[in-house]
Scaffold this active site. Structure first.
Site, mmCIF file in Angstrom:
data_model
loop_
_atom_site.group_PDB
_atom_site.id
_atom_site.type_symbol
_atom_site.label_atom_id
_atom_site.label_comp_id
_atom_site.label_asym_id
_atom_site.label_seq_id
_atom_site.Cartn_x
_atom_site.Cartn_y
_atom_site.Cartn_z
ATOM 1 N N CYS A 110 0.971 -1.239 -0.005
ATOM 2 C CA CYS A 110 0.004 -0.092 -0.094
ATOM 3 C C CYS A 110 0.853 1.185 0.278
ATOM 4 C CB CYS A 110 -1.060 -0.059 1.164
ATOM 5 S SG CYS A 110 -0.120 -0.089 2.802
ATOM 6 N N VAL A 111 0.389 2.520 0.407
ATOM 7 C CA VAL A 111 1.112 3.589 0.371
ATOM 8 C C VAL A 111 2.532 3.458 1.372
ATOM 9 C CG1 VAL A 111 1.182 6.094 0.972
ATOM 10 C CG2 VAL A 111 -0.620 4.872 0.047
#
Length: 472
Positions: free
Chosen positions: A28-29
């Protein structure tokens, strides 16, 4: 920024049990996300000594390794290149992780899969409603008067903002229908249709149901002598969830048994017609009653013993986040907002998030390890903006006592908010900007609770951490 060497990436793979232990991986981020065959093979201590790694934790069946924004994607690409593991999507990893979940965990995951995609629309609506509250709330800028009462030329702008903000909540069943039918494997466009069908303007508005029931004026359909209430389900959650499940499964069944050549003509009309009948005859009335019972129970607790309600929810919310069960309470928030005009639970959630950020901030001053210090600093900002996982799993749970201090602070703040009957008409950003989504008349109490959530956990963590260090 830590240097991304092949050796560091290899060390990460080895620390999670080797590439043979990785069923699927994505990112993810800020984090690498692994679906592992055996979490027991993870060497957490070795993993968190790697320069690239800022923390790690297990949540919702996924082992997550905190790397950092702007670098995690490069680490992931290098890991794929070195190990030869095929790239996977977030859904692939979630589905792989779900195989090891118990029925309750799978149910909560299902709710999460449905509500998370529509959260951006709901949070945006909450923020815009907060802006409308600033313009229309009495006593904010002028004594006993609202801003638009003094500056009448702003009234049109406030009304337009209100229309834009209320749209997501007005058509909430359509949003849920789209996401739910997609989650259950059906055509999401049919989900929109089933959701909007349940709020059709020709139906009695659900918000008028109580008055119509009292006056015996509920309209009905006469189906060959059987009378069915002709009511809508504005703002309701359970009816559209159950109807979406029926619609999706019926569509899948029909596609398997109807020839391809006539599917376009038959599948959607039959699926919608049957689901519509079942919804208005059985699903709607039953789930409407269940939803009202749940709402009534929560309202009774917060009206009669608010301190107990605030203490329990404030002290336990972060524990729900650990298990992932906090996602289930989104449906409860929506139900409370639609039935009573506001939710008691979401403001307390804000206090819990802020408290997690405050103890992470204290750990930034206490920690000697530069990786922990850096992670604590960045995760504090995230928690104050409503994203607590990096702080909780990367710092607070690692040292245990900060997490307990956060629970104490959020429980106290929860008592303050509950006894002050603080409610939110919408869901917004679950952190410091959350005051925008609170009824303006409750801002004073909300800010007192926020001050407690900011100060008490920080002080407790700092004092206890200092004392613990001295004893060591």
């Amino acid at each position: 920024m830590a240097k991304i060497s092949n050796e560091s990436v290899k060390q990460i793979v080895e620390a999670v049990g080797g590439k043979e232990n990785i069923a699927a991986a994505t990112h993810c981020v800020t984090r690498l996300r692994f679906a592992l065959k055996d979490e027991g093979k993870v060497n957490k201590e070795r993993l968190e000594k790697i320069d690239l790694v800022k923390g790690s934790f297990l949540a919702n069946g996924q082992y997550q390794v905190v790397i950092g924004q702007g670098i995690v994607d490069k680490v992931y690409d290098k890991m794929i290149e070195i190990t030869g593991i095929g790239e996977a999507s977030k859904d692939d990893v979630k589905n792989e992780a779900a195989k090891k979940m118990n029925p309750l965990q799978r149910f909560v995951k299902m709710l999460s899969d449905i509500f998370i995609p529509i959260l951006p629309a709901i949070v945006t609506a909450g923020l815009l409603m907060g802006l409308n509250n600033l313009l229309t709330g009495q006593g904010i800028f002028y004594d006993q008067k609202s801003f638009i009462e003094v500056h009448k030329n702003w009234a049109g702008l406030a009304d337009m903002i209100n229309i834009i903000a209320n749209t997501a909540f007005t058509f909430l069943p359509a949003l849920i229908g789209w996401s739910a039918v997609k989650r259950f494997g059906g055509n999401p466009l049919l989900g929109i249709v089933i959701g909007t069908m349940m709020i059709h303007p020709n139906l009695l508005n659900a918000y008028s149901y109580g008055e119509a029931l009292k006056n015996h004026t509920i309209p009905t359909w006469d189906l060959f002598g059987y009378h069915v209430n002709k009511i809508g389900y504005q703002g309701q959650v359970l009816p559209v969830l159950v109807s979406s499940f029926i619609l999706a499964k019926l569509e899948i069944y029909l596609k398997k048994h109807i020839p391809d050549s006539v599917q376009l003509l038959l599948v959607a009309p039959i699926a919608l017609l049957i689901t519509g009948f079942v919804t208005f005859i059985a699903v709607g009335p039953i789930t409407f009653g269940i939803g009202n019972w749940i709402t009534g129970l929560i309202v009774a607790v917060f009206n009669n013993v608010p301190a107990i309600g605030g203490l329990i929810y404030g002290g336990c919310y972060a524990l729900l986040v650990i298990t992932g069960m906090h996602q289930a309470f989104l449906a409860v928030d929506f139900q409370l907002i639609s039935s009573t005009g506001g939710t008691y639970l979401w403001p307390i959630l804000v206090m819990s998030n802020i408290a997690q950020g405050s103890v992470a901030l204290a750990m930034m001053f206490l920690a000697k390890d530069k990786n922990v210090k850096g992670l604590a600093g960045t995760s504090t900002v995230s928690a104050y903006l409503g994203i607590t996982e990096p702080a909780m799993f990367g710092v607070n749970l690692r040292y245990k006592f900060p997490f307990v201090c956060a629970l104490i602070g959020s429980a106290i703040a929860g008592i303050i908010l509950a006894t002050g009957h603080v409610k939110a008409p919408a869901i917004g950003v679950g952190g410091i900007p959350g005051f925008l989504s609170i009824f303006p008349q409750s801002w004073g109490t909300f800010f007192i609770g926020m001050a407690v959530a900011l100060i008490v956990p920080f002080v407790l963590t700092f004092v206890f951490g200092k004392a613990k260090r001295q004893k060591a």
